[in-house]
Design a protein around this motif. Structure first.
Motif, PDB file in Angstrom:
ATOM      1  N   TRP A  11      29.170 -36.871  -0.460  1.00 13.00           N
ATOM      2  CA  TRP A  11      30.491 -37.225  -0.959  1.00 13.00           C
ATOM      3  C   TRP A  11      31.578 -37.146   0.091  1.00 13.00           C
ATOM      4  O   TRP A  11      32.549 -37.883   0.032  1.00 13.00           O
ATOM      5  N   ALA A  15      33.825 -40.386   0.769  1.00 13.97           N
ATOM      6  CA  ALA A  15      35.286 -40.338   0.741  1.00 13.97           C
ATOM      7  C   ALA A  15      35.882 -40.950   2.006  1.00 13.97           C
ATOM      8  O   ALA A  15      36.982 -41.497   1.987  1.00 13.97           O
ATOM      9  N   ASP A 137      38.402 -44.691  -8.165  1.00  6.75           N
ATOM     10  CA  ASP A 137      38.907 -43.901  -7.041  1.00  6.75           C
ATOM     11  C   ASP A 137      39.094 -42.440  -7.446  1.00  6.75           C
ATOM     12  O   ASP A 137      38.825 -41.516  -6.666  1.00  6.75           O
ATOM     13  N   HIS A 138      39.577 -42.229  -8.658  1.00  3.06           N
ATOM     14  CA  HIS A 138      39.751 -40.867  -9.164  1.00  3.06           C
ATOM     15  C   HIS A 138      38.393 -40.168  -9.266  1.00  3.06           C
ATOM     16  O   HIS A 138      38.250 -38.997  -8.882  1.00  3.06           O
ATOM     17  N   ALA A 140      35.743 -40.779  -7.448  1.00  4.66           N
ATOM     18  CA  ALA A 140      35.297 -40.474  -6.087  1.00  4.66           C
ATOM     19  C   ALA A 140      36.028 -39.258  -5.526  1.00  4.66           C
ATOM     20  O   ALA A 140      35.423 -38.414  -4.854  1.00  4.66           O
ATOM     21  N   THR A 141      37.325 -39.158  -5.804  1.00  2.00           N
ATOM     22  CA  THR A 141      38.106 -38.016  -5.326  1.00  2.00           C
ATOM     23  C   THR A 141      37.577 -36.715  -5.910  1.00  2.00           C
ATOM     24  O   THR A 141      37.401 -35.710  -5.201  1.00  2.00           O
ATOM     25  N   PHE A 142      37.317 -36.720  -7.207  1.00  2.00           N
ATOM     26  CA  PHE A 142      36.798 -35.510  -7.843  1.00  2.00           C
ATOM     27  C   PHE A 142      35.421 -35.147  -7.291  1.00  2.00           C
ATOM     28  O   PHE A 142      35.144 -33.973  -6.998  1.00  2.00           O
ATOM     29  N   ALA A 144      34.199 -35.639  -4.473  1.00  2.00           N
ATOM     30  CA  ALA A 144      34.288 -35.135  -3.097  1.00  2.00           C
ATOM     31  C   ALA A 144      34.932 -33.760  -3.037  1.00  2.00           C
ATOM     32  O   ALA A 144      34.993 -33.152  -1.966  1.00  2.00           O
ATOM     33  N   SER A 145      35.379 -33.245  -4.176  1.00  2.00           N
ATOM     34  CA  SER A 145      36.090 -31.970  -4.203  1.00  2.00           C
ATOM     35  C   SER A 145      35.122 -30.799  -4.367  1.00  2.00           C
ATOM     36  O   SER A 145      33.970 -30.962  -4.787  1.00  2.00           O
ATOM     37  N   THR A 348      42.777 -33.657 -10.239  1.00  2.00           N
ATOM     38  CA  THR A 348      42.580 -34.532  -9.091  1.00  2.00           C
ATOM     39  C   THR A 348      43.079 -35.943  -9.344  1.00  2.00           C
ATOM     40  O   THR A 348      42.867 -36.842  -8.514  1.00  2.00           O
ATOM     41  N   GLY A 350      45.490 -39.113  -9.389  1.00  2.00           N
ATOM     42  CA  GLY A 350      46.467 -39.515  -8.382  1.00  2.00           C
ATOM     43  C   GLY A 350      47.895 -39.400  -8.875  1.00  2.00           C
ATOM     44  O   GLY A 350      48.173 -39.346 -10.047  1.00  2.00           O
TER      45      GLY A 350
END
Length: 350
Positions: A11, A15, A137-138, A140-142, A144-145, A348, A350
């Motif tokens: 991830w 990202a 996108d949200h 993917a952000t989560f 990668a967290s 997370t 945006g």
């Protein structure tokens, strides 16, 4: 490589990847596996292993074309003594059967919805909560967290299954036969079909719907004979099942991001570090390509539908009203680890 490190490296790489790797899909363009210049497999110093990869989608859907097939092609191109045989369209059983088979090692890999995986680890089903994610996108952000790492590690500990990646299979929308769905109040009195998993039934309640459970394989007939008035699915599923023949209104509610996870069972520990890295990298590529393919497919289909007379496409859905209703419901209903996952997801945004 441990499950944690496989997940985090996958991830973090995703990202940092471009939003679009290719204009189209690379999967399925060649019938031949990668080979060395001499025509024989390269010597890698690792044992040759064949992995089974199962899923429930048709070969025309993005999850296969740009997901499963891309993983297989990328792994073959890496030439690390690893090959993947794909079994689409539930050839190896339905979702529940395949989850059990991955846990036992009878099936090596699977592409599953988060809600279905909740049968073996409940908190992971929260990934499918209505309005849990704003968009791909949200998601993917989560993923990668650090919060997603905790979730994935809990799943690995509970089920002995490693998660290699996750992608959005598209947002789910309402279709109906009598009237469109624009507000939560429009769901009153509508026999709306939802899948029977606990998270989907919670979604129905959160959005103000009274759910009617019908198996996916029986849904077309249930709509045709009036057992249910409507249903909700991503655009790609609506196309695949020809629901335009038995429904009139498509309300673009985008009320849930359909989240698929790529999982692998005990065979992961039998792979060499080189093979694990190749499989993780292949999944990174597939995650990006599926997201792109889904968006491209949906754009083409929606353009056709807006220009034609198959559907009345309803764009003015009050998504804010639905979202506020859903968030209030989940903040009150979720508890323990499930609530922690949901709060991390929303944090997370945006």
């Amino acid at each position: 490589m441990t499950a944690r490190h496989a997940w985090r490296s996958t991830w973090i790489a995703m990202a940092a990847a471009p939003a679009v790797l290719l204009a189209g899909c690379s999967g399925g363009d060649s019938d031949e596996p990668a080979a060395s210049d001499s025509g024989a497999p390269a010597e890698t110093g690792t044992e040759a292993i064949e992995i089974t990869l199962a899923h429930s989608y048709t070969e025309e859907q993005p999850q296969h074309r740009c997901g499963a097939q891309v993983i297989a092609d990328e792994v073959a191109a890496a030439d690390v003594g690893l090959t993947i045989e794909i079994f689409p369209a539930s050839q190896l059983g339905g979702d529940a059967d395949r989850i059990a088979s991955v846990v036992s090692g009878d099936i090596d890999m699977d592409i599953q919805g988060a809600s279905a995986l909740g049968a073996v680890y409940e908190p992971i089903s929260v990934l499918d909560a209505a309005f849990g994610f704003d968009d791909s996108d949200h998601l993917a952000t989560f993923m990668a967290s650090e919060d997603s790492s905790v979730l994935v590690e809990g799943f690995a500990e509970a089920a002995g299954v490693t998660t290699l990646g996750a992608w959005s299979a598209g947002a789910r929308h309402f279709t109906t036969v009598d009237a469109p769905i624009r507000t939560p109040e429009d769901l009153e009195g509508v026999r709306m079909r939802f899948p029977g998993s606990p998270q989907y039934l919670l979604n129905a309640e959160a959005l103000g719907a009274t759910a009617t459970e019908v198996a996916y394989e029986e849904l077309y007939l249930a709509l045709q004979n009036g057992t249910v008035d409507g249903q909700e699915n991503p655009i790609t599923n609506i196309v695949a099942q020809n629901f335009a023949e038995v429904q009139d209104y498509l309300s673009l509610s985008a009320h849930q991001l359909n989240t698929n996870l790529v999982i692998i069972g005990p065979i992961w520990d039998e792979l060499s570090a080189e093979q694990q890295e190749a499989l993780s990298a292949a999944t990174v590529t597939a995650v990006t390509e599926v997201t792109t393919c889904v968006a491209d497919d949906e754009e083409v289909v929606l353009d056709e539908w807006r220009a034609g007379d198959e559907w009345e496409v309803v764009d003015d859905v009050d998504r804010e009203a639905f979202s506020e209703k859903a968030e209030a419901f989940f903040m009150e209903t979720f508890t323990g680890d499930s609530l922690s996952v949901y709060e991390a997801m929303r944090a997370t945004a945006g």
